[in-house]
Motif scaffolding. Structure first.
Motif, PDB file in Angstrom:
ATOM      1  N   GLU A  16      17.418  -0.793   4.511  1.00  0.00           N
ATOM      2  CA  GLU A  16      17.893  -1.749   5.511  1.00  0.00           C
ATOM      3  C   GLU A  16      17.219  -3.108   5.392  1.00  0.00           C
ATOM      4  O   GLU A  16      17.863  -4.146   5.441  1.00  0.00           O
ATOM      5  CB  GLU A  16      17.624  -1.153   6.904  1.00  0.00           C
ATOM      6  CG  GLU A  16      18.294  -1.909   8.032  1.00  0.00           C
ATOM      7  CD  GLU A  16      17.590  -1.610   9.361  1.00  0.00           C
ATOM      8  OE1 GLU A  16      17.651  -2.458  10.243  1.00  0.00           O
ATOM      9  OE2 GLU A  16      16.961  -0.520   9.470  1.00  0.00           O
ATOM     10  N   TYR A  17      15.891  -3.071   5.212  1.00  0.00           N
ATOM     11  CA  TYR A  17      15.160  -4.327   5.151  1.00  0.00           C
ATOM     12  C   TYR A  17      15.534  -5.146   3.922  1.00  0.00           C
ATOM     13  O   TYR A  17      15.531  -6.374   3.966  1.00  0.00           O
ATOM     14  CB  TYR A  17      13.655  -4.072   5.204  1.00  0.00           C
ATOM     15  CG  TYR A  17      13.124  -4.156   6.598  1.00  0.00           C
ATOM     16  CD1 TYR A  17      13.346  -3.119   7.501  1.00  0.00           C
ATOM     17  CD2 TYR A  17      12.464  -5.290   7.038  1.00  0.00           C
ATOM     18  CE1 TYR A  17      12.892  -3.199   8.795  1.00  0.00           C
ATOM     19  CE2 TYR A  17      12.000  -5.382   8.338  1.00  0.00           C
ATOM     20  CZ  TYR A  17      12.221  -4.330   9.211  1.00  0.00           C
ATOM     21  OH  TYR A  17      11.775  -4.441  10.502  1.00  0.00           O
ATOM     22  N   TYR A  18      15.819  -4.456   2.839  1.00  0.00           N
ATOM     23  CA  TYR A  18      16.201  -5.193   1.639  1.00  0.00           C
ATOM     24  C   TYR A  18      17.592  -5.790   1.812  1.00  0.00           C
ATOM     25  O   TYR A  18      17.872  -6.890   1.338  1.00  0.00           O
ATOM     26  CB  TYR A  18      16.106  -4.288   0.408  1.00  0.00           C
ATOM     27  CG  TYR A  18      14.671  -4.097  -0.040  1.00  0.00           C
ATOM     28  CD1 TYR A  18      14.016  -5.119  -0.733  1.00  0.00           C
ATOM     29  CD2 TYR A  18      13.964  -2.946   0.253  1.00  0.00           C
ATOM     30  CE1 TYR A  18      12.698  -4.973  -1.119  1.00  0.00           C
ATOM     31  CE2 TYR A  18      12.647  -2.791  -0.135  1.00  0.00           C
ATOM     32  CZ  TYR A  18      12.020  -3.810  -0.822  1.00  0.00           C
ATOM     33  OH  TYR A  18      10.709  -3.678  -1.199  1.00  0.00           O
ATOM     34  N   GLU A  19      18.418  -5.066   2.541  1.00  0.00           N
ATOM     35  CA  GLU A  19      19.750  -5.593   2.846  1.00  0.00           C
ATOM     36  C   GLU A  19      19.606  -6.865   3.679  1.00  0.00           C
ATOM     37  O   GLU A  19      20.364  -7.819   3.523  1.00  0.00           O
ATOM     38  CB  GLU A  19      20.570  -4.554   3.621  1.00  0.00           C
ATOM     39  CG  GLU A  19      20.883  -3.276   2.847  1.00  0.00           C
ATOM     40  CD  GLU A  19      21.921  -3.485   1.743  1.00  0.00           C
ATOM     41  OE1 GLU A  19      22.473  -4.597   1.645  1.00  0.00           O
ATOM     42  OE2 GLU A  19      22.164  -2.534   0.977  1.00  0.00           O
ATOM     43  N   LYS A  20      18.614  -6.845   4.544  1.00  0.00           N
ATOM     44  CA  LYS A  20      18.352  -7.994   5.411  1.00  0.00           C
ATOM     45  C   LYS A  20      18.084  -9.257   4.578  1.00  0.00           C
ATOM     46  O   LYS A  20      18.578 -10.335   4.893  1.00  0.00           O
ATOM     47  CB  LYS A  20      17.128  -7.666   6.269  1.00  0.00           C
ATOM     48  CG  LYS A  20      16.900  -8.555   7.458  1.00  0.00           C
ATOM     49  CD  LYS A  20      15.855  -7.912   8.369  1.00  0.00           C
ATOM     50  CE  LYS A  20      15.134  -8.908   9.249  1.00  0.00           C
ATOM     51  NZ  LYS A  20      14.079  -8.264  10.049  1.00  0.00           N
ATOM     52  N   ASN A  76      19.087   2.174  -7.504  1.00  0.00           N
ATOM     53  CA  ASN A  76      20.421   2.005  -8.048  1.00  0.00           C
ATOM     54  C   ASN A  76      21.418   1.549  -6.990  1.00  0.00           C
ATOM     55  O   ASN A  76      22.325   0.787  -7.264  1.00  0.00           O
ATOM     56  CB  ASN A  76      20.910   3.316  -8.657  1.00  0.00           C
ATOM     57  CG  ASN A  76      20.236   3.575  -9.987  1.00  0.00           C
ATOM     58  OD1 ASN A  76      20.102   2.664 -10.793  1.00  0.00           O
ATOM     59  ND2 ASN A  76      19.787   4.795 -10.208  1.00  0.00           N
ATOM     60  N   ASP A  77      21.199   2.025  -5.767  1.00  0.00           N
ATOM     61  CA  ASP A  77      22.166   1.759  -4.714  1.00  0.00           C
ATOM     62  C   ASP A  77      22.200   0.294  -4.326  1.00  0.00           C
ATOM     63  O   ASP A  77      23.223  -0.233  -3.910  1.00  0.00           O
ATOM     64  CB  ASP A  77      21.813   2.581  -3.464  1.00  0.00           C
ATOM     65  CG  ASP A  77      21.643   4.050  -3.812  1.00  0.00           C
ATOM     66  OD1 ASP A  77      22.025   4.426  -4.927  1.00  0.00           O
ATOM     67  OD2 ASP A  77      21.138   4.795  -2.964  1.00  0.00           O
ATOM     68  N   LEU A  78      21.050  -0.346  -4.437  1.00  0.00           N
ATOM     69  CA  LEU A  78      20.953  -1.731  -4.004  1.00  0.00           C
ATOM     70  C   LEU A  78      21.500  -2.629  -5.105  1.00  0.00           C
ATOM     71  O   LEU A  78      21.011  -2.613  -6.230  1.00  0.00           O
ATOM     72  CB  LEU A  78      19.479  -2.045  -3.737  1.00  0.00           C
ATOM     73  CG  LEU A  78      19.175  -3.003  -2.614  1.00  0.00           C
ATOM     74  CD1 LEU A  78      19.782  -2.526  -1.314  1.00  0.00           C
ATOM     75  CD2 LEU A  78      17.672  -3.119  -2.465  1.00  0.00           C
ATOM     76  N   ASN A  79      22.481  -3.423  -4.751  1.00  0.00           N
ATOM     77  CA  ASN A  79      23.139  -4.214  -5.765  1.00  0.00           C
ATOM     78  C   ASN A  79      22.414  -5.537  -6.007  1.00  0.00           C
ATOM     79  O   ASN A  79      22.898  -6.602  -5.620  1.00  0.00           O
ATOM     80  CB  ASN A  79      24.586  -4.453  -5.355  1.00  0.00           C
ATOM     81  CG  ASN A  79      25.452  -4.691  -6.565  1.00  0.00           C
ATOM     82  OD1 ASN A  79      25.126  -4.252  -7.654  1.00  0.00           O
ATOM     83  ND2 ASN A  79      26.541  -5.414  -6.371  1.00  0.00           N
ATOM     84  N   VAL A  80      21.249  -5.464  -6.621  1.00  0.00           N
ATOM     85  CA  VAL A  80      20.468  -6.679  -6.852  1.00  0.00           C
ATOM     86  C   VAL A  80      19.970  -6.727  -8.293  1.00  0.00           C
ATOM     87  O   VAL A  80      20.106  -5.763  -9.038  1.00  0.00           O
ATOM     88  CB  VAL A  80      19.229  -6.739  -5.922  1.00  0.00           C
ATOM     89  CG1 VAL A  80      19.653  -6.824  -4.477  1.00  0.00           C
ATOM     90  CG2 VAL A  80      18.336  -5.543  -6.162  1.00  0.00           C
ATOM     91  N   ASN A  96       0.818  -1.217   0.000  1.00  0.00           N
ATOM     92  CA  ASN A  96       0.000   0.000   0.000  1.00  0.00           C
ATOM     93  C   ASN A  96       0.845   1.258   0.000  1.00  0.00           C
ATOM     94  O   ASN A  96       0.477   2.252   0.623  1.00  0.00           O
ATOM     95  CB  ASN A  96      -0.938   0.014   1.200  1.00  0.00           C
ATOM     96  CG  ASN A  96      -2.020  -1.006   1.032  1.00  0.00           C
ATOM     97  OD1 ASN A  96      -2.641  -1.078  -0.018  1.00  0.00           O
ATOM     98  ND2 ASN A  96      -2.217  -1.834   2.030  1.00  0.00           N
ATOM     99  N   GLU A  97       1.987   1.186  -0.627  1.00  0.00           N
ATOM    100  CA  GLU A  97       2.897   2.339  -0.709  1.00  0.00           C
ATOM    101  C   GLU A  97       3.403   2.779   0.655  1.00  0.00           C
ATOM    102  O   GLU A  97       3.907   3.887   0.805  1.00  0.00           O
ATOM    103  CB  GLU A  97       2.214   3.542  -1.398  1.00  0.00           C
ATOM    104  CG  GLU A  97       1.715   3.282  -2.807  1.00  0.00           C
ATOM    105  CD  GLU A  97       2.848   3.230  -3.824  1.00  0.00           C
ATOM    106  OE1 GLU A  97       4.020   3.218  -3.453  1.00  0.00           O
ATOM    107  OE2 GLU A  97       2.523   3.189  -5.041  1.00  0.00           O
ATOM    108  N   SER A  98       3.253   1.909   1.640  1.00  0.00           N
ATOM    109  CA  SER A  98       3.718   2.289   2.978  1.00  0.00           C
ATOM    110  C   SER A  98       5.021   1.567   3.314  1.00  0.00           C
ATOM    111  O   SER A  98       5.148   0.355   3.159  1.00  0.00           O
ATOM    112  CB  SER A  98       2.636   1.936   4.005  1.00  0.00           C
ATOM    113  OG  SER A  98       3.212   1.469   5.204  1.00  0.00           O
ATOM    114  N   PHE A  99       5.968   2.316   3.800  1.00  0.00           N
ATOM    115  CA  PHE A  99       7.269   1.755   4.142  1.00  0.00           C
ATOM    116  C   PHE A  99       7.137   0.759   5.294  1.00  0.00           C
ATOM    117  O   PHE A  99       7.691  -0.335   5.258  1.00  0.00           O
ATOM    118  CB  PHE A  99       8.229   2.885   4.531  1.00  0.00           C
ATOM    119  CG  PHE A  99       9.542   2.390   5.045  1.00  0.00           C
ATOM    120  CD1 PHE A  99      10.397   1.666   4.216  1.00  0.00           C
ATOM    121  CD2 PHE A  99       9.939   2.639   6.356  1.00  0.00           C
ATOM    122  CE1 PHE A  99      11.619   1.213   4.685  1.00  0.00           C
ATOM    123  CE2 PHE A  99      11.151   2.179   6.832  1.00  0.00           C
ATOM    124  CZ  PHE A  99      11.993   1.464   5.996  1.00  0.00           C
TER     125      PHE A  99
END
Lengths: 358, 358
Positions: free
Chosen positions: A147-151, A167-171, A114-117
DNA sequence: TAGTTTTGCTTAATCGTTTAAGCATTTTTT
DNA sequence: AAAAAATGCTTAAACGATTAAGCAAAACTA
């Protein structure tokens, strides 16, 4: 035979689920043999396999997914996170992900942020908790903290982003060529003799919107049009904000003669304002949206928009996951897949000849 | 302390997941004690609980859902089946189901049938395979064979239907009052001085559409209007079929002066035809849809429609599941919850005064 | 002080499936 | 005919968390 029957009755009465142990008992073999038979192990005789399958069917055996997932350390589930399911784009992406993954024995769990972080973080936790084998996600507008994606990455679980990535996230990332899409739009509007083209863009911090803005600026340059900072606005791209930004543009001394809106909902808001103020679209002001939401062809006038090949995006995302799932953790190469989009020209930007609604 | 550190390093290096055993090792207690500490068991000292939580956090412990689900025979997952996620109605229902269930520790798995019976059966199999604790579903249009739904019931898994349900299936159901909604529409059209009101209805075999048809017929009677069989059509309710049915109605010698369409997409198709043929809406023919899809307020003229309280439907469905989950299988009472809907009057049926778009 | 209760753990079995290791037979090879 | 290989199973240990049962030690009761 007697034994088999007694089992039948027991099962049917107690409503307890059949396990491989039950099948083993009926046939007087070990549970291990049953498991192997069901998996078509080469060390099990044809005779036994046939018997096992027969009994399994009779007892209405359904494998316990939890047990095998636990043992194998693999759930065969893939999590999907989208901002909202109620858009054609995401719905279609999901459908295609599902199609590809089902064929390989995976099932998907859909969650919406829902577009909520905050909700997005929750969803990630839920999916990790459910022991998914991978996550395919499109980020919420709000999300800037990764942070959560890094997790997810730190857990060694494949993560594939699509549409809304960073771009920052290397995935791995699957998306469309936003930069080129802006060019297509500007070129089209220039062909329609537009000279002052405004852009109601999304948040600069989001990769895709930033690319659209860059494309807008560079395309103006290529067409030898001046860039007027007044005509470049940053918006949340809701219908309401589209209205406000359009009202603002109309209040300028030197009005634009075309508006490129980075999202269809905001484009709708802009169109409402234009209609209310009896400004002729496209004659006075031409309008182009982005996303090809179904309503773009329902409203009056119909809105030109960029169609993303959602099916292809879904398929590529699923395939990318499968690649990771197959390779045994070593030498993970990252995929950055950029697909071309298509400009659908409708009435809102077509001054020259009438167009059939699509 | 040394031990704890060595563990840290081991975990972080090997990327292996932390288990309660690891925590137990660090603190030199049994895994059972750890499990109890994490569940706030009264027989564990405060000191130990604090220590366990501290270590759990440090080692980034995440409980293995599969293991506990296997042991407890409960997955804490609820399956949701909808025809399509890309509609506001279903999207909102899902959101509310999720909200209610999350609070109680449940997570949901969303699947879509795409209105296909085959896909729906697949989804049911998938969900059963995933060992969900319950299923909340809205049936595909195609579905008439209820064998798969019976399968769910026979496994003793709670099944709750909403919106698209069936009378024959003896399960919980949450929906709106379709019969009364038809009355609201007809009464409104009669107030607008309409005398010949047509109905483009859905498939009769589907409960909700059948109720709308019955409501239509009875409401005509109550308003002392004759029922003309010519004006009662059965439709798949797609936009395309809405067009066709409208064209058919216009071809009649004695045209209707109002059309009540049982679905918004078909209403849209009907409106397109009316606009193309320059028939004034609502003056010549008034139009009312059903479902309050977002586009009803985007098109010209805006379409009057029935708004279902999707949030409430989702909440009630989730609560009904929770009731079943809490009671220990005994004396299951069935819930049939019928909520009231609301008629949103827009331009397509309002001859008297101009209305603001909603 | 002896008996009872409470506290704070441990032990060991369990959920259902998978799988490495092993062990008789039977079959094939030399 | 002896050795090697293949066949068709079984045994038992996992996977990670939960939980009934049990057992000391501490705290309380009479």
């Amino acid at each position: 035979m007697l034994k088999r029957l007694s089992k039948y009755i027991k099962k049917l009465n107690k409503k307890k689920k059949t396990t491989i142990k039950d099948i083993a008992n009926v046939l007087n073999i070990s549970p291990a043999a049953v498991s192997k038979a069901l998996h078509d192990d080469s060390r099990i005789s044809k005779k036994t396999k046939i018997a096992v399958r027969q009994v399994a069917k009779n007892l209405n055996y359904q494998p316990n997914h939890l047990a095998s997932a636990l043992r194998k350390g693999k759930s065969n589930l893939v999590g999907v996170i989208v901002p909202k399911t109620n858009s054609n784009f995401f719905s279609s992406v999901i459908q295609n992900i599902e199609e590809v993954l089902n064929k390989e024995g995976y099932n998907i769990i859909i969650t919406q942020s829902n577009e909520s972080f905050r909700k997005e973080c929750n969803n990630i936790d839920t999916l990790l908790f459910t022991q998914v084998d991978g996550i395919i996600a499109s980020m919420a507008n709000e999300t800037t903290d990764l942070e959560y994606y890094e997790k997810i990455k730190s857990k060694g679980i494949p993560l594939i982003l699509f549409d809304r990535g960073e771009n920052d996230l290397n995935v791995d990332y699957i998306g469309i060529n936003d930069y080129d899409s802006s060019h297509m739009i500007i070129n089209h509007l220039v062909e329609q003799d537009c000279k002052r083209i405004a852009h109601i863009g999304g948040y600069k911090h989001t990769r895709i919107f930033n690319n659209r803005i860059r494309g807008y600026i560079d395309a103006l340059k290529k067409n030898k049009l001046p860039l007027d900072e007044e005509l470049l606005l940053e918006s949340s791209l809701t219908t309401e904000d589209g209205r406000e930004k359009m009202i603002h543009l109309l209040s300028l001394k030197n009005r634009p003669d075309a508006v490129y809106v980075a999202g269809d909902y905001a484009a709708l808001g802009a169109l409402q304002v234009l209609n209310e103020q009896n400004i002729k679209v496209p004659q006075d002001i031409a309008l182009v949206g982005f996303g090809n939401e179904p309503f773009t062809s329902m409203v009056t006038p119909t809105i030109s928009s960029i169609k993303q090949h959602s099916g292809e995006i879904g398929k590529q995302a699923a395939k990318t996951f499968l690649e990771h799932a197959k390779t045994t953790d070593m030498k993970q190469t990252l995929n950055k897949i950029i697909l071309d989009a298509e400009l659908i020209i409708r009435d809102s930007s077509n001054k020259k000849s009438p167009v059939k609604s699509t």
